[in-house]
Design a protein around this motif. Structure first.
Motif, PDB file in Angstrom:
ATOM      1  N   LEU A 125       0.803  -1.223   0.000  1.00 45.87           N
ATOM      2  CA  LEU A 125       0.000   0.000   0.000  1.00 45.87           C
ATOM      3  C   LEU A 125       0.835   1.272   0.000  1.00 45.87           C
ATOM      4  O   LEU A 125       0.283   2.368  -0.117  1.00 45.87           O
ATOM      5  CB  LEU A 125      -0.917   0.006   1.234  1.00 45.87           C
ATOM      6  CG  LEU A 125      -1.891  -1.164   1.372  1.00 45.87           C
ATOM      7  CD1 LEU A 125      -2.598  -1.101   2.722  1.00 45.87           C
ATOM      8  CD2 LEU A 125      -2.896  -1.159   0.228  1.00 45.87           C
ATOM      9  N   MET A 126       2.135   1.147   0.140  1.00 41.94           N
ATOM     10  CA  MET A 126       2.999   2.323   0.279  1.00 41.94           C
ATOM     11  C   MET A 126       3.381   2.923  -1.061  1.00 41.94           C
ATOM     12  O   MET A 126       3.610   2.198  -2.035  1.00 41.94           O
ATOM     13  CB  MET A 126       4.264   1.947   1.062  1.00 41.94           C
ATOM     14  CG  MET A 126       3.979   1.560   2.498  1.00 41.94           C
ATOM     15  SD  MET A 126       5.398   0.867   3.361  1.00 41.94           S
ATOM     16  CE  MET A 126       6.437   2.297   3.515  1.00 41.94           C
ATOM     17  N   THR A 127       3.465   4.269  -1.097  1.00 41.20           N
ATOM     18  CA  THR A 127       3.946   4.968  -2.295  1.00 41.20           C
ATOM     19  C   THR A 127       5.472   4.978  -2.287  1.00 41.20           C
ATOM     20  O   THR A 127       6.101   4.561  -1.306  1.00 41.20           O
ATOM     21  CB  THR A 127       3.432   6.423  -2.313  1.00 41.20           C
ATOM     22  OG1 THR A 127       4.028   7.130  -1.211  1.00 41.20           O
ATOM     23  CG2 THR A 127       1.919   6.492  -2.233  1.00 41.20           C
ATOM     24  N   ALA A 128       6.061   5.492  -3.347  1.00 40.37           N
ATOM     25  CA  ALA A 128       7.529   5.585  -3.428  1.00 40.37           C
ATOM     26  C   ALA A 128       8.067   6.493  -2.325  1.00 40.37           C
ATOM     27  O   ALA A 128       9.089   6.185  -1.710  1.00 40.37           O
ATOM     28  CB  ALA A 128       7.953   6.096  -4.801  1.00 40.37           C
ATOM     29  N   LYS A 129       7.365   7.609  -2.056  1.00 39.35           N
ATOM     30  CA  LYS A 129       7.821   8.507  -0.991  1.00 39.35           C
ATOM     31  C   LYS A 129       7.729   7.814   0.362  1.00 39.35           C
ATOM     32  O   LYS A 129       8.625   7.933   1.188  1.00 39.35           O
ATOM     33  CB  LYS A 129       7.008   9.801  -0.968  1.00 39.35           C
ATOM     34  CG  LYS A 129       7.481  10.748   0.121  1.00 39.35           C
ATOM     35  CD  LYS A 129       6.717  12.031   0.165  1.00 39.35           C
ATOM     36  CE  LYS A 129       7.285  12.896   1.303  1.00 39.35           C
ATOM     37  NZ  LYS A 129       6.519  14.094   1.527  1.00 39.35           N
ATOM     38  N   ASP A 130       6.628   7.086   0.594  1.00 31.81           N
ATOM     39  CA  ASP A 130       6.485   6.332   1.845  1.00 31.81           C
ATOM     40  C   ASP A 130       7.666   5.381   2.021  1.00 31.81           C
ATOM     41  O   ASP A 130       8.264   5.300   3.091  1.00 31.81           O
ATOM     42  CB  ASP A 130       5.194   5.507   1.855  1.00 31.81           C
ATOM     43  CG  ASP A 130       3.931   6.344   1.800  1.00 31.81           C
ATOM     44  OD1 ASP A 130       3.996   7.549   2.128  1.00 31.81           O
ATOM     45  OD2 ASP A 130       2.884   5.784   1.419  1.00 31.81           O
ATOM     46  N   SER A 131       7.996   4.652   0.975  1.00 32.08           N
ATOM     47  CA  SER A 131       9.091   3.681   1.031  1.00 32.08           C
ATOM     48  C   SER A 131      10.426   4.351   1.309  1.00 32.08           C
ATOM     49  O   SER A 131      11.226   3.864   2.111  1.00 32.08           O
ATOM     50  CB  SER A 131       9.176   2.888  -0.265  1.00 32.08           C
ATOM     51  OG  SER A 131       8.010   2.112  -0.445  1.00 32.08           O
TER      52      SER A 131
END
Length: 157
Positions: free
Chosen positions: A71-77
């Motif tokens: 569920l995570m975006t690239a920024k989250d990751s």
């Protein structure tokens, strides 16, 4: 004669002082020291190894709950990966490192003390991620390999 020398000595000093100030004064300049050129070491320093480790440590390798990772975006990751690395590398035991990503996604990484296992530095960790009001928690143990890369050696969801 004693009186004469007491009076004559200060007068002679004043006359000589006046003469020395009428000529041109030359001031010698001290040599200028320049900064030496920075030479890269032939063998990487520990600080250079730390930077390499940051780039190669990935939350996708077991540091977060797999259902949260999906569920995570690239920024989250990126934010989670940075927090995970800095918590493992420099974190104080029990002091969580917070991070924030896109659309309200947040997380924190808490680590335990360093433990020496098979000549490697290891730490327990708890990585909590909050996405859309749901908490995803991953606990485990990570060890820093000789090349500086942190790997999960044991994990539970």
């Amino acid at each position: 004669m004693n009186r004469f020398s007491i009076i004559a000595l200060p007068i002679a000093a004043l006359v000589l002082a006046g003469c020395s100030s009428t000529g041109t004064t030359r001031v010698a300049q001290a040599p200028v020291v320049t900064q030496p050129a920075i030479v890269q070491p032939l063998v990487p320093t520990s600080a250079q190894n730390v930077q390499t480790a940051k780039l190669t440590t990935s939350i996708a390798n077991g540091f977060v709950d797999p259902s949260a990772l999906a569920l995570m975006t690239a920024k989250d990751s990126n934010e989670a990966n940075s927090a995970q690395f800095y918590a493992l590398q420099f974190g104080r035991p029990g002091a969580p490192r917070q991070w924030a990503g896109d659309k309200g996604t947040t997380g924190s990484v808490a680590v335990g003390p360093y433990v020496r296992v098979n000549n490697l530095d290891c730490r327990d960790f708890t990585h909590t991620i909050k996405i859309g009001g749901t908490d995803y928690v991953k606990k485990g143990t990570a060890c820093r390999e000789q090349n500086g890369v942190w790997n999960v050696v044991q994990g539970t969801a």
